[in-house]
Design a protein around this motif. Structure first.
Motif, PDB file in Angstrom:
ATOM      1  N   ALA A 151       0.830  -1.205   0.000  1.00 29.52           N
ATOM      2  CA  ALA A 151       0.000   0.000   0.000  1.00 29.52           C
ATOM      3  C   ALA A 151       0.867   1.259   0.000  1.00 29.52           C
ATOM      4  O   ALA A 151       0.578   2.221  -0.715  1.00 29.52           O
ATOM      5  CB  ALA A 151      -0.928   0.003   1.219  1.00 29.52           C
ATOM      6  N   ALA A 170       0.940   4.011  -3.024  1.00 28.49           N
ATOM      7  CA  ALA A 170       0.571   5.398  -2.757  1.00 28.49           C
ATOM      8  C   ALA A 170       1.699   6.357  -3.121  1.00 28.49           C
ATOM      9  O   ALA A 170       1.453   7.422  -3.697  1.00 28.49           O
ATOM     10  CB  ALA A 170       0.184   5.561  -1.283  1.00 28.49           C
ATOM     11  N   LEU A 181      -7.528   5.130  -3.334  1.00 29.10           N
ATOM     12  CA  LEU A 181      -6.699   4.496  -2.320  1.00 29.10           C
ATOM     13  C   LEU A 181      -6.750   5.283  -1.015  1.00 29.10           C
ATOM     14  O   LEU A 181      -6.740   4.705   0.078  1.00 29.10           O
ATOM     15  CB  LEU A 181      -5.257   4.379  -2.819  1.00 29.10           C
ATOM     16  N   ASP A 182      -6.825   6.598  -1.120  1.00 25.54           N
ATOM     17  CA  ASP A 182      -6.853   7.449   0.072  1.00 25.54           C
ATOM     18  C   ASP A 182      -8.045   7.136   0.957  1.00 25.54           C
ATOM     19  O   ASP A 182      -7.969   7.249   2.179  1.00 25.54           O
ATOM     20  CB  ASP A 182      -6.879   8.917  -0.359  1.00 25.54           C
ATOM     21  N   LEU A 210      -6.844   3.966   2.921  1.00 25.88           N
ATOM     22  CA  LEU A 210      -5.497   3.878   3.474  1.00 25.88           C
ATOM     23  C   LEU A 210      -5.540   4.135   4.979  1.00 25.88           C
ATOM     24  O   LEU A 210      -6.028   5.177   5.422  1.00 25.88           O
ATOM     25  CB  LEU A 210      -4.589   4.908   2.797  1.00 25.88           C
ATOM     26  N   ARG A 244      -0.119   6.989   6.640  1.00 26.48           N
ATOM     27  CA  ARG A 244      -0.073   8.256   5.905  1.00 26.48           C
ATOM     28  C   ARG A 244       1.255   8.987   6.088  1.00 26.48           C
ATOM     29  O   ARG A 244       1.797   9.558   5.144  1.00 26.48           O
ATOM     30  CB  ARG A 244      -1.221   9.157   6.332  1.00 26.48           C
TER      31      ARG A 244
END
Length: 319
Positions: free
Chosen positions: A83, A87, A112-113, A116, A121
């Motif tokens: 992931a 990203a 994806l945000d 996630l 992040r």
């Protein structure tokens, strides 16, 4: 707790993750990894198939279960490392100079945000800051700004930012509609609440971009790409012109940047080209250098100007 006692959803997701890791698994291998019987593996494979995952089974030496490609794109199962890598790649593609892939990267990143985990992040932001590009093309922008605007469009919440106007930076309050990628720049199409109209804004000129908490009901909006292109190529210039070019629209589009002219097909082998500039001579020169026969449609005075320039060129060639 063995695999038979685990929740069915958790076990099926674990099976999907295993199938994505390796080309082929035998039934006993999967049963051993999941801590279940081969019969349970077969049932879980059927559950994946019902969800749209094309899991193929083959017999004999070298046979087993294999995850294939299907007509539709079912959800991918990514671990933390995958992931993060995905990203970061999308952030670089969206914010950098990759003109052909940037808009698609931003759309994928917005999806994806949504899923996630917050714990990932910071790591994504740190890694993306460590990536540079020396390629030309699109003016680079902060990918976090793009993400803020994309989230605001997606969630239908107001956005605010500083924007230069009349020699000073003024605060703008907008209802964001679409983020649009041109051949060189990123733009936001939004409804300007203080000016009561649709506007497009260059993302690289924005400062202090924030997404507010005020939600809005979407208005009837213009076509985002067409609106931004016409503004960039035409409306910002004091002089505008239209030409009928004797060449296919696709041929001319390949010669002219989308930010420089609007090209529309006008029957087989012809197209209309609309462009703007500070001087009509400048527009005329660029259309002439395309190398195709053409006619001036508007403005009428440009036709007379063509005759004047033609006389001057003939005189220059006869010396």
């Amino acid at each position: 707790m063995d695999g038979e006692d685990r929740g069915t959803t958790e076990r099926v997701l674990t099976l999907l993750g295993l199938l994505q890791q390796r080309q082929v698994w035998t039934g006993p291998e999967l049963a051993d990894r999941l801590g279940v019987t081969p019969r349970t593996v077969r049932r879980d494979v059927e559950r994946l198939r019902a969800l749209g995952y094309p899991v193929h089974a083959s017999q004999g030496v070298g046979g087993g279960y294999q995850l294939g490609a299907g007509q539709d794109l079912p959800p991918l199962l990514l671990d933390d490392e995958e992931a993060i890598a995905t990203a970061v790649s999308l952030l670089v593609g969206a914010g950098g100079a990759v003109a052909s892939a940037g808009d698609a990267a931003l759309r994928a990143l917005a999806k994806l945000d949504r899923v996630l985990p917050s714990r990932l992040r910071h790591e994504v932001r740190t890694l993306s800051d460590a990536v540079e590009s020396f390629d030309g093309g699109r003016v680079p922008v902060d990918p976090e700004v793009l993400m803020t605007l994309a989230r605001a469009c997606r969630d239908q919440v107001e956005a605010g930012f500083g924007y230069p106007s009349g020699g000073e930076v003024r605060e703008r309050r907008v209802e964001p509609y679409r983020v649009v990628a041109s051949d060189r720049r990123w733009y936001l199409l939004a409804y300007d609440l203080d000016r009561d109209g649709w506007r497009n804004f260059r993302v690289d000129r924005m400062t202090g971009v924030i997404a507010r908490t005020w939600r809005f009901s979407p208005r009837e909006a213009p076509d985002a790409a067409a609106f931004v292109q016409e503004n960039v190529a035409l409306r910002v210039y004091p002089q505008q012109a239209r030409f009928l070019v004797h060449a296919a629209a696709d041929t001319v589009r390949a010669q002219v940047p989308a930010s420089a002219a609007v090209v529309r097909a006008r029957g087989k082998g012809r197209c209309e080209v609309r462009s703007g500039a500070a001087s009509l001579d400048y527009v005329l020169m660029h259309v002439l250098l395309l190398g195709h026969e053409f006619e001036v449609l508007d403005p009428p005075e440009l036709r007379a100007r063509c005759g004047e320039l033609a006389d001057r060129l003939r005189a220059a060639g006869s010396v």
